[in-house]
Design a protein around this motif. Structure first.
Motif, short mmCIF file in Angstrom:
data_model
loop_
_atom_site.label_atom_id
_atom_site.label_comp_id
_atom_site.label_asym_id
_atom_site.label_seq_id
_atom_site.Cartn_x
_atom_site.Cartn_y
_atom_site.Cartn_z
N ALA A 50 0.88 -1.24 -0.12
CA ALA A 50 0.03 0.14 0.03
C ALA A 50 0.84 1.32 -0.04
CB ALA A 50 -0.87 -0.04 1.35
N PHE A 51 1.85 1.17 0.76
CA PHE A 51 2.80 2.43 0.75
C PHE A 51 3.26 2.71 -0.52
CE2 PHE A 51 7.06 4.17 2.94
CZ PHE A 51 6.73 5.42 2.79
N PHE A 52 4.03 1.85 -1.01
CA PHE A 52 4.64 1.92 -2.42
C PHE A 52 3.35 2.31 -3.67
CE2 PHE A 52 8.26 -1.15 -1.20
CZ PHE A 52 8.57 -0.35 -0.42
N PHE A 53 2.28 1.53 -3.50
CA PHE A 53 1.19 1.85 -4.31
C PHE A 53 0.64 3.64 -4.42
CE2 PHE A 53 -3.37 2.56 -5.34
CZ PHE A 53 -3.22 2.09 -6.33
N LEU A 54 0.72 4.05 -3.24
CA LEU A 54 0.41 5.31 -3.08
C LEU A 54 1.29 6.40 -3.53
CD1 LEU A 54 -1.38 5.28 0.53
CD2 LEU A 54 -2.61 5.61 -1.87
N PHE A 55 2.74 5.84 -3.54
CA PHE A 55 3.79 6.75 -4.06
C PHE A 55 3.73 6.57 -5.68
CE2 PHE A 55 8.30 7.47 -5.16
CZ PHE A 55 8.40 8.82 -4.65
N VAL A 74 4.42 -0.14 -7.30
CA VAL A 74 4.62 1.32 -7.78
C VAL A 74 3.90 1.27 -9.21
CG1 VAL A 74 6.56 2.91 -8.33
CG2 VAL A 74 6.53 1.63 -6.25
N PRO A 75 4.45 0.37 -9.95
CA PRO A 75 3.82 0.54 -11.42
C PRO A 75 2.17 0.68 -11.37
CG PRO A 75 5.40 -1.24 -11.27
CD PRO A 75 5.12 -0.67 -9.94
#
Length: 429
Positions: free
Chosen positions: A245-250, A371-372
């Protein structure tokens, strides 16, 4: 002076006979990747039609990492149990070949958007196993007490390169083209592949009996493959969910920021490089500090990083003046940097040595999607909300995520402490 240096938590890492020979190759490759932060998106902007620039930037960024999720699953039966240096070296070799093909095709005048995205995708197929190789090598060569500083060294090398790489890329793009920068990145990966081939001899991981083949000794049994091991440990599963979730939001940042610089600010690639450099400068300091966090409880530290990062990103979405935005972005970089070191330390400490490559590859196969996928979402978000509001929405959501994770972890720890839980696996720190 010498006593002070030797008392540093980083001394056992940089003075290690094998790791010490690998670090220069990692630095060269990281510099090339720092330059590609600008080049990959800027080449997509040049190739794409004006009406769909944001979409094609998102596709290019996703193609540079997303296929590694499939590689983490498809190549598992061939790569599971391999030494860390082998995994990292093979990934570097494939990266060099794929990026080099982009530069050659561009020079020959045949680089279309389809070819560009395809070659980026091919170059990323082993990235999950390459990342697993880096952290597996640390676990192979160092005792657990040195894992966090060693993870921090890996992160800091990338952060230092982020400081130098983007402005250098902006200059090279101005003089030549983004394809030239990608060619430089390809050469840097070739150097890294050669480094792993020559600098690291065959290493028997800790706990493997002498004379037993490494692949046979470290390959996890069918009952405990990487994904099953994570599913069976509620703590590791929660860590994976938080990281995803952290990387997705970035992810939307990679679309919002280039479009904001090029469209809203009407600025050049050099200005985009300045923002990346500010983030990298902060991350460099934060990465150096991460090695001194060994005495901190890792779980509260990890969730606290998520909350603080979201708070630091809020000014970018609020439209503050550029100098303040750059300062906030630098602070965000300093907060972001220790996250990978602390989360990887939780995995390294909570996973049996024989299962570690497969578990890290499984973790990477999921995280590499984050992230993608967030970047792909960034295309329609920027189209609907605009670049600045997209940054604001993602920052606010990140704060909420960190608070939620801290509450859930506190409740779980309270249940375990009262004797009503199952213990949550090995990684309780």
């Amino acid at each position: 002076m010498r006593t002070g240096v030797r008392s540093s938590p980083y001394w056992p890492v940089v003075s290690h006979p094998q790791l010490g020979r690998v670090l220069p190759g990692l630095m060269v490759s990281a510099l090339g990747d720092g330059m590609s932060l600008v080049a990959v998106t800027w080449l997509a902007l040049q190739l794409a039609p004006d009406a769909h620039r944001g979409t094609w930037v998102a596709v290019a960024v996703a193609a540079y990492s997303l296929p590694s999720a499939a590689g983490g699953v498809l190549f598992g039966r061939f790569l599971r149990g391999r030494r860390g240096a082998q995994l990292a070296g093979w990934n570097a070799l494939l990266r060099a070949g794929g990026l080099g093909a982009i530069a050659v095709t561009h020079a020959l005048g045949g680089l279309s958007l389809g070819v560009y995205v395809t070659l980026l995708a091919v170059s990323s197929l082993l990235a999950t196993w390459g990342s697993a190789g880096h952290y597996t090598l640390i676990a192979e060569l160092l005792p657990p007490v040195h894992h966090l500083p060693a993870n921090a060294v890996m992160t800091t090398i990338g952060n230092v390169a982020t400081v130098a790489g983007p402005p250098l890329a902006g200059l090279l793009i101005g003089w030549t083209s983004p394809a030239t920068v990608i060619a430089v990145d390809a050469a840097s990966f070739a150097v890294l592949a050669l480094t792993y081939r020559l600098a690291v001899p065959a290493v028997v991981p800790a706990g493997v009996p002498v004379g037993v083949p490494v692949g046979a000794a470290t390959a996890p049994s069918p009952a405990t493959p990487g994904f099953a091991a994570i599913r069976a440990d509620r703590t590791l599963l929660g860590l994976l969910g938080l990281s995803f979730a952290f990387f997705f939001l970035f992810g939307p940042f990679y679309v919002a920021m280039p479009v904001h610089v090029a469209g809203d600010l009407h600025a050049s690639a050099t200005v985009l490089g300045v923002f990346y450099t500010a983030f990298g400068a902060g991350a460099m300091l934060g990465g150096l500090a991460a090695g001194y966090l060994s005495r901190w409880s890792l779980w509260p530290t990890t969730t606290g990083i998520v909350v603080a990062f979201g708070v630091a990103m809020l000014p970018l979405g609020l439209g503050v003046p550029a100098p303040l935005a750059a300062a906030s972005f630098a602070l965000a970089g300093a907060i972001w940097a220790p996250y990978m070191a602390t989360s990887m330390a939780l995995f390294q400490r909570g996973t049996p040595a024989a299962d570690l490559p497969a578990v890290l590859a499984a973790n990477g196969s999921v995280l590499v999607l984050a992230v993608p996928l967030g970047t792909m979402l960034g295309g329609p978000l920027v189209g609907t909300l605009g670049a600045r509001r997209t940054l604001l929405a993602c920052a606010a959501a990140t704060v909420a995520l960190g608070v939620l994770a801290a509450v859930v972890r506190f409740c779980h720890t309270s249940v375990v402490g009262s004797g009503r839980g199952d213990g949550g696996g090995a990684a309780r720190r």
